[in-house]
Every structure is written in structure tokens, then in C-alpha cells.
Design an enzyme around this catalytic site. Structure first.
Site, PDB file in Angstrom:
ATOM      1  N   CYS A 111       0.732  -1.185   0.014  1.00  0.00           N
ATOM      2  CA  CYS A 111      -0.104  -0.043   0.134  1.00  0.00           C
ATOM      3  C   CYS A 111       0.888   1.347   0.209  1.00  0.00           C
ATOM      4  O   CYS A 111       0.704   2.193  -0.764  1.00  0.00           O
ATOM      5  CB  CYS A 111      -0.891  -0.131   1.192  1.00  0.00           C
ATOM      6  SG  CYS A 111      -2.263  -1.201   1.303  1.00  0.00           S
TER       7      CYS A 111
HETATM    8  N1  LIG Z   1      -3.311  -5.792   1.482  1.00  0.00           N
HETATM    9  C1  LIG Z   1      -3.328  -4.580   2.035  1.00  0.00           C
HETATM   10  O1  LIG Z   1      -2.564  -4.118   3.101  1.00  0.00           O
HETATM   11  C2  LIG Z   1      -4.500  -3.392   2.001  1.00  0.00           C
HETATM   12  C3  LIG Z   1      -4.681  -2.596   2.754  1.00  0.00           C
HETATM   13  C4  LIG Z   1      -5.640  -1.290   2.448  1.00  0.00           C
HETATM   14  C5  LIG Z   1      -6.413  -1.653   1.352  1.00  0.00           C
HETATM   15  N2  LIG Z   1      -6.020  -2.600   0.247  1.00  0.00           N
HETATM   16  C6  LIG Z   1      -6.881  -2.704  -0.874  1.00  0.00           C
HETATM   17  O2  LIG Z   1      -7.770  -3.742  -0.778  1.00  0.00           O
HETATM   18  C7  LIG Z   1      -8.054  -4.339  -2.016  1.00  0.00           C
HETATM   19  C8  LIG Z   1      -8.036  -5.879  -1.728  1.00  0.00           C
HETATM   20  O3  LIG Z   1      -6.521  -6.122  -1.443  1.00  0.00           O
HETATM   21  P1  LIG Z   1      -6.056  -7.467  -0.845  1.00  0.00           P
HETATM   22  O4  LIG Z   1      -4.715  -7.409  -0.294  1.00  0.00           O
HETATM   23  O5  LIG Z   1      -6.925  -8.109   0.041  1.00  0.00           O
HETATM   24  O6  LIG Z   1      -5.846  -8.255  -2.211  1.00  0.00           O
HETATM   25  P2  LIG Z   1      -5.694  -9.865  -2.472  1.00  0.00           P
HETATM   26  O7  LIG Z   1      -4.839  -9.737  -3.856  1.00  0.00           O
HETATM   27  O8  LIG Z   1      -4.964 -10.649  -1.452  1.00  0.00           O
HETATM   28  O9  LIG Z   1      -7.220 -10.519  -2.570  1.00  0.00           O
HETATM   29  C9  LIG Z   1      -8.130 -10.210  -3.626  1.00  0.00           C
HETATM   30  C10 LIG Z   1      -8.784 -11.349  -3.823  1.00  0.00           C
HETATM   31  O10 LIG Z   1     -10.009 -11.203  -4.757  1.00  0.00           O
HETATM   32  C11 LIG Z   1     -10.229 -11.981  -5.744  1.00  0.00           C
HETATM   33  N3  LIG Z   1     -10.816 -11.400  -6.645  1.00  0.00           N
HETATM   34  C12 LIG Z   1     -10.275 -10.878  -7.810  1.00  0.00           C
HETATM   35  N4  LIG Z   1     -11.396 -10.895  -8.593  1.00  0.00           N
HETATM   36  C13 LIG Z   1     -12.454 -11.128  -8.218  1.00  0.00           C
HETATM   37  C14 LIG Z   1     -13.664 -10.915  -8.868  1.00  0.00           C
HETATM   38  N5  LIG Z   1     -14.075 -10.551  -9.748  1.00  0.00           N
HETATM   39  N6  LIG Z   1     -14.731 -11.914  -8.021  1.00  0.00           N
HETATM   40  C15 LIG Z   1     -14.507 -12.309  -7.085  1.00  0.00           C
HETATM   41  N7  LIG Z   1     -13.190 -12.721  -6.317  1.00  0.00           N
HETATM   42  C16 LIG Z   1     -12.098 -11.818  -7.050  1.00  0.00           C
HETATM   43  C17 LIG Z   1      -8.787 -12.748  -5.957  1.00  0.00           C
HETATM   44  O11 LIG Z   1      -8.840 -14.018  -6.333  1.00  0.00           O
HETATM   45  C18 LIG Z   1      -8.236 -12.421  -4.426  1.00  0.00           C
HETATM   46  O12 LIG Z   1      -8.465 -13.781  -3.590  1.00  0.00           O
HETATM   47  C19 LIG Z   1      -7.245  -3.687  -2.903  1.00  0.00           C
HETATM   48  O13 LIG Z   1      -7.819  -2.622  -3.549  1.00  0.00           O
HETATM   49  C20 LIG Z   1      -6.060  -3.087  -1.985  1.00  0.00           C
HETATM   50  O14 LIG Z   1      -5.403  -1.959  -2.507  1.00  0.00           O
HETATM   51  C21 LIG Z   1      -5.067  -3.567   0.829  1.00  0.00           C
END
Ligand SMILES: NC(=O)c1ccc[n+]([C@@H]2O[C@H](COP(=O)([O-])OP(=O)(O)OC[C@H]3O[C@@H](n4cnc5c(N)ncnc54)[C@H](O)[C@@H]3O)[C@@H](O)[C@H]2O)c1
Length: 450
Positions: free
Chosen positions: A268
Site C-alpha cells: 500500500c
Molecule cells: N493488503 C493490504 O494491506 C491492503 C490495505 C488496505 C487496502 N487494500 C486494498 O484492498 C483491496 C484488496 O487487497 P488485498 O490485499 O486483500 O488483495 P488480494 O490480492 O490479497 O485478494 C484479492 C482477492 O480477490 C479475488 N478476486 C479478484 N477478482 C475477483 C472477482 N471478480 N470476484 C471475486 N473475487 C475476485 C482474488 O482471487 C483474491 O483472492 C485492494 O484494492 C487493496 O489496495 C489492501
């Protein structure tokens, strides 16, 4: 209350557990069948402290499916936590969110009653109220603000602390399509976090701006502290910890993220800082503050690499302790320790690495030339020089009980957790931000204070 969670990754899986632990019946859905199977079997799909315990303890309320009709049809509110990868210009892309909105909208087309859709993924200003709302209305054939509600509810958690971060946030940020949608989400949030946590409700654009601004402000603070650390290295008798501890007493500044150590990393901070710059450029505003923050961060890796390279020989063995981007996580994305190991290997040094949680992730990124140690003791025991890149409790404990010996003659301690008085024949401890131990003049290098 019944909720569905779309995207069961690093954020979505913990949200599923946290909602269930507060009495919400949850349906998780993901495109990856293995992830869905794991949740169905009560197994955490991502390594995150306390997640497995939550999934086990509340399995009766946690369901997972690949069927959108089951997940959306069984719930009143749907959370979207799918990726929003960065584009070449640094802005976030919407394609995963829009794909998920397509699937959700299809079900909502025939689902009776009011339904709330909540986007938790990080979005650029204009996205939720623009393409996301347009697509949701087009596919569902329902009107946002009337038959369905839409909210933007970004998370401010850090990996390794996601469960506690979701249960005990500093504040809740809600961008809302209309008061009904915002009030419903606030009610659900209160089930999770209680009554005392402040809730900031606003329109979509303000919420989207706020999310990116929070992280860009924190990285600015880190880069400021790191600059201060660099300055402290140049003044005899300067100590970054003494300066930043006093600085942080000022309530306008605060002590968090004000250490002066390694640069920031992770999924992030780097990309949100670049997105802040992209956001500024988009409206014709000079993005120099965020770009300077980023440039200062980039040079921290060069700084540590140079310190090690100038004090070791080409064939020396260097131990890098800490490969993840922070303690308590195995995530190595943009992690300073991992990048240092790769940079040192390029200089011809032999590199051995250790991390309490990130060795599997690091193995797949680092080349076969980098040796993996099973413990800090093994890495240190084989190294001519040691670099401490992550301030985890394991390394604090290790060095508290270590009195030197072996081949190690240099320790570069980025987080000042090694006793600087620790000396054995030929051993030297250099601590970033502390000129008392980081004595550049001793090496015949330029010193601003000399
Ligand atoms: N990881 C962090 O520290 C963090 C912190 C704050 C915000 N975010 C934001 O949160 C969001 C998610 O991040 P994350 O780290 O959990 O991502 P991640 O990649 O760990 O998980 C995303 C999941 O979504 C699934 N996915 C993708 N497209 C899909 C769809 N159309 N239908 C169903 N499932 C689907 C993927 O298979 C995956 O399992 C991002 O926008 C990220 O910027 C992340």
C-alpha cells in the site's frame, strides 16, 4: 445481519472472520476455487495472525461459495475486496472491481428488497460515483439511492495486524451514495467496532481523497524521519531516537512512524504515495511533495547497500535479517530487506537471508544464489556482516542473548536493536541515525560535521 464478502484475500478473508465473530452470518465468494474450498473447510487462505482462530471459532456462521446467487442472494450487504492494481501512471485500475460489480449486479437484477453494495478496495477519486455506480445501475437495472445503496469504505489496516485493525480502527471512513446507504453501513460497522469509534461520512470523492491522503501523509512522515536519520548520521553526538522521541511529543506531530530507519514498503504505502502524485497531476497540481517522499524512500535502499558495500569485500558473506516489509507478516512486496538481498547479490557478495515468516515468499523471488537460513543464529553464524532490516521481536531477543563471536565483524543495525556497546575482537556495530556508532570519519568518508 447477513453479509457477503467478494474477494477472500489478505483483507477479505479476515473481514469474513471479523464479521462472523460479531454475530454476522457471512458468505464469502472468490474466483479461485481453492480459496473458497479452504474457507469451506475452515482453513485460513492467507497467513494472518488470529485469522485461523476466528475461522475455527465461528465456523457455524461462515460459508463460502463459487455461486454468486447463493452469496448475494443470502445477504443484505455485499463487501468488495478485490485488487485494484496500479496503472503505469500510478493511478489505480478498476477492472477487477467492475468485473465483481457485473457479477453482483446480475444477481441484484432479480433479488427482491434493498441491498447495499460496499466497495472496500482502494479507488481513485471519481471511481465509485462514476464507473462503479454506472455499471452497477446498468447491470442490476436498479437505481442507486433508491432500490440499492452504494458505499465506499476503505480499510486502513496493516498486514500482520488485520484482525485487530478491523476490530479497533482509529476511525471508520464512509463515502455514501445517499443517507440511507451510509446509515445502514454505519449500523453494520457499529456491530463490528462498537459505539466509541468515530465515523466520518461523506460523499464518494471526499472519501476516495481521504483514503489516499492518509497513506501519503504517513509515508511523508516516514521519509521525513529517514531524512532526519541521515542528517543525524552526519553530526557527531547526534541520535535519531532522541530527536524523534522528543519531536513526537508535540501533539501536532505524534510519535508513530517517526523512527528514522529503513524505507517503507509493502502493498500500500509505495503505491498510494505514487497514486497521490497521480491524483494531483490529474487536476494540474504540482505533485512534488509525494514525489519527494518517494525519491527519499528510494534512496534508503541505496544508502544501506552503500554502507554494506563500502565496508565489505566482494566475496564476503552478508546476512540480511528481515525480508518482509514489516514485522509479523510474510509479505515481501516492495520490501526493503528483500530488495537489499537482491542488490547485495548483484555486487558479488554471498548473501544469506532469514525472516520469521517470509522465507517461502522470498524463496520464489530471490535467485538460487541467495542462501536461506532456518534461524537468525544460523544466518549470523555464517556471515562476515549482518544487516538488521526488520525490527521484529525475534531479532531483539536473539541479539539480547548474543555476545559476538564467529566470523561476524560488522553489524549494520537499521532499527537500533543491537546493543551498540557489543564488541568482540574486530566486531563493529553501525546503527543508522546514530553518529556515536555510525562514525563515518573512522572510514575516511566525508562527514558533514567534521
Ligand atoms: N493488503 C493490504 O494491506 C491492503 C490495505 C488496505 C487496502 N487494500 C486494498 O484492498 C483491496 C484488496 O487487497 P488485498 O490485499 O486483500 O488483495 P488480494 O490480492 O490479497 O485478494 C484479492 C482477492 O480477490 C479475488 N478476486 C479478484 N477478482 C475477483 C472477482 N471478480 N470476484 C471475486 N473475487 C475476485 C482474488 O482471487 C483474491 O483472492 C485492494 O484494492 C487493496 O489496495 C489492501
Amino acid at each position: 445481519m447477513k453479509a457477503s464478502v467478494v474477494g477472500l484475500g489478505k483483507l477479505g478473508a479476515p473481514l469474513l472472520g471479523v464479521l462472523a465473530c460479531q454475530g454476522v452470518d457471512v458468505w464469502g465468494i472468490d474466483l479461485i476455487s481453492d480459496v473458497v474450498a479452504k474457507i469451506k473447510n475452515g482453513v485460513a487462505p492467507v497467513p494472518e495472525p488470529k485469522l485461523q482462530e476466528l475461522l475455527t471459532a465461528h465456523s457455524g456462521r461462515i460459508h463460502a461459495t463459487l455461486d454468486w446467487h447463493v452469496a448475494i442472494g443470502n445477504s443484505e450487504v455485499t463487501y468488495l475486496l478485490v485488487p485494484t492494481p496500479s496503472a503505469a501512471d500510478g493511478s489505480f485500475t478498476n477492472e477487477y472491481v467492475l468485473a465483481a460489480i457485473d457479477a453482483v449486479g446480475q444477481v441484484l437484477r432479480t433479488k427482491p428488497g434493498y441491498h447495499l453494495v460496499v466497495v472496500n478496495s482502494t479507488m481513485m477519486p471519481g471511481s465509485t460515483g462514476g464507473p462503479v455506480k454506472d455499471r452497477l445501475e446498468a447491470v442490476s437495472r436498479k437505481k442507486v439511492g433508491c432500490d440499492i445503496g452504494l458505499c465506499y469504505n476503505p480499510e486502513f489496516i496493516a498486514l500482520g495486524n488485520v484482525v485487530d485493525g478491523l476490530l479497533h480502527p482509529d476511525f471508520i471512513l464512509i463515502g455514501e451514495s445517499d443517507p440511507r446507504a451510509g446509515a445502514m453501513l454505519e449500523r453494520i460497522c457499529r456491530i463490528v467496532v462498537g459505539q466509541s469509534v468515530p465515523v466520518a461520512r461523506m460523499n464518494f470523492v471526499n472519501a476516495e481523497l481521504t483514503k489516499i491522503a492518509v497513506n501519503a501523509y504517513v509515508t511523508m512522515k516516514i521519509s521525513f524521519a529517514n531524512t532526519l536519520g541521515e542528517i543525524c548520521d552526519g553530526f557527531s553526538e547526534a541520535d535519531a531516537d532522541i530527536v524523534t522521541a522528543a519531536l513526537g511529543q508535540d501533539s501536532r506531530i505524534g510519535r508513530k512512524y517517526l523512527r528514522g530507519a529503513t524505507g517503507y514498503g509493502g502493498p500500500c504505502f509505495p503505491r498510494d504515495t505514487i497514486a497521490f502524485a497521480a491524483m494531483a497531476r490529474h487536476v494540474g497540481i504540482d505533485a512534488s511533495l509525494a514525489l519527494a517522499t518517494h525519491a527519499i524512500n528510494e534512496r534508503q535502499l541505496e544508502r544501506v547497500t552503500k554502507i554494506v558495500a563500502e565496508r565489505t569485500e566482494a566475496n564476503d558473506c552478508i546476512a540480511v535479517l528481515g525480508l518482509a516489509y514489516k514485522p509479523d507478516t510474510g509479505v515481501v512486496e516492495q520490501a526493503q530487506g528483500l530488495m537489499l538481498a537482491a542488490a547485495l547479490e548483484k555486487t558479488g557478495r554471498r548473501v544469506i537471508v532469514h525472516d520469521p515468516l517470509a522465507l517461502d515468499a522470498a524463496r520464489s523471488v530471490l535467485g538460487p544464489g541467495v542462501a536461506i537460513a532456518a534461524s537468525a543464529a544460523e544466518a549470523v553464524g555464517r556471515a562476515d556482516a549482518v544487516v538488521v532490516m526488520v525490527p521484529c521481536t525475534e531479532y531483539k531477543a536473539f541479539f539480547a542473548g548474543w555476545s559476538g563471536g564467529g566470523p561476524t565483524r560488522l553489524i549494520v543495525d537499521c532499527w537500533r536493536l543491537v546493543n551498540p556497546d557489543l564488541t568482540s575482537a574486530g566486531l563493529r556495530v553501525l546503527q543508522l541515525g546514530r553518529n556515536a556508532t555510525f562514525n563515518a570519519r573512522e572510514d575516511g568518508m566525508a562527514c558533514a560535521a567534521a
